[in-house]
Design an enzyme around this catalytic site. Structure first.
Site, mmCIF file in Angstrom:
data_model
loop_
_atom_site.group_PDB
_atom_site.id
_atom_site.type_symbol
_atom_site.label_atom_id
_atom_site.label_comp_id
_atom_site.label_asym_id
_atom_site.label_seq_id
_atom_site.Cartn_x
_atom_site.Cartn_y
_atom_site.Cartn_z
ATOM 1 N N ASP A 48 43.722 32.236 36.796
ATOM 2 C CA ASP A 48 42.460 32.693 37.347
ATOM 3 C C ASP A 48 42.508 34.198 37.633
ATOM 4 O O ASP A 48 43.583 34.775 37.850
ATOM 5 C CB ASP A 48 42.149 31.959 38.658
ATOM 6 C CG ASP A 48 42.019 30.461 38.457
ATOM 7 O OD1 ASP A 48 41.603 30.045 37.364
ATOM 8 O OD2 ASP A 48 42.337 29.720 39.412
ATOM 9 N N TYR A 49 41.354 34.783 37.679
ATOM 10 C CA TYR A 49 41.201 36.227 37.941
ATOM 11 C C TYR A 49 41.941 36.648 39.205
ATOM 12 O O TYR A 49 42.567 37.710 39.260
ATOM 13 C CB TYR A 49 39.708 36.515 38.067
ATOM 14 C CG TYR A 49 39.308 37.954 38.247
ATOM 15 C CD1 TYR A 49 39.603 38.921 37.287
ATOM 16 C CD2 TYR A 49 38.575 38.346 39.368
ATOM 17 C CE1 TYR A 49 39.195 40.238 37.444
ATOM 18 C CE2 TYR A 49 38.159 39.660 39.533
ATOM 19 C CZ TYR A 49 38.476 40.597 38.569
ATOM 20 O OH TYR A 49 38.067 41.896 38.728
#
Length: 215
Positions: A48-49
């Protein structure tokens, strides 16, 4: 195979979508050496970011499939800094039985629980990199203002569903403040510094080759 320690706020893609280009979001295509990009080196799955830690790069599409396919059961180990004091026995039982989320029921293996000082403060580089992004956070994982206490939870999963670790821990009553991948199969993050690469060791390459041999 290459191992990379992904910082926060870096997209796990080789280029950003055109509609977001104006935001100048950092992505993996900007950190991988051009010679590797030209050779077809690609990330093995995504983080994830806002997740940090180990992400692998591979030249072999078949190996990438083997590393990611749930049927292969390749473990991924994480440490999550979560809200609340965690009852280790209760959480272990919930993860073993399976936790219901909007994406289905997911299981995990609890390794350890320990007290935590909470999420690390963002440094100047991270603040500069942080731009608005919608990664599809759901109500069950959104975090209200919170000031403690915190716990660190180490766990292992063998699936790679979108934001799965965050969802299952949130649905166990412990929203995730910070998440880091420590291991993918037999390849460990170890002391690799944030933003740095290393080549897989002989032992790690041998493990990957055996994964290719198994049908």
């Amino acid at each position: 195979l290459l191992a990379y320690h992904k910082p926060k706020y870096v997209l796990s893609v080789m280029e950003d979508e055109k509609k977001y280009e104006y935001q100048n979001r950092k992505h993996l295509g900007q950190v991988l050496e051009p010679r590797f990009v030209k050779s077809g080196m690609h990330p093995v799955g995504r983080l994830d970011y806002d997740t940090t830690g180990l992400i692998l790069f591979s030249l072999d599409g078949k190996l990438t499939q083997r590393l990611l396919h749930p049927r292969r059961g390749v473990e991924k180990e994480y440490v999550a800094t979560v809200q609340g004091l965690v009852d280790e026995a209760v959480l272990a039982r919930k993860l073993t039985d399976g936790v219901k989320t909007s994406e289905g029921v997911h299981k995990a293996k609890l390794i350890a629980v320990s007290p935590s000082d909470g999420p690390t403060a963002m440094d100047d580089d991270e603040l500069e990199d942080l731009v608005g992004i919608d990664e599809g956070e759901e109500e069950d994982e959104r975090q209200a203002d919170y000031s403690g206490p915190y716990s660190d939870v180490r766990l292992v999963v063998s699936e790679g569903k979108y934001r799965m670790v965050r969802r299952i821990l949130a649905n166990c009553g412990h929203p995730v403040e910070e998440l880091k991948r420590l291991r993918h199969g037999n390849i460990e993050l170890g002391d690799l510094k944030v933003g740095e690469f290393r080549e897989a060791t002989e032992e790690e390459v041998e493990w990957a080759e055996k994964l290719m041999e198994n049908k």
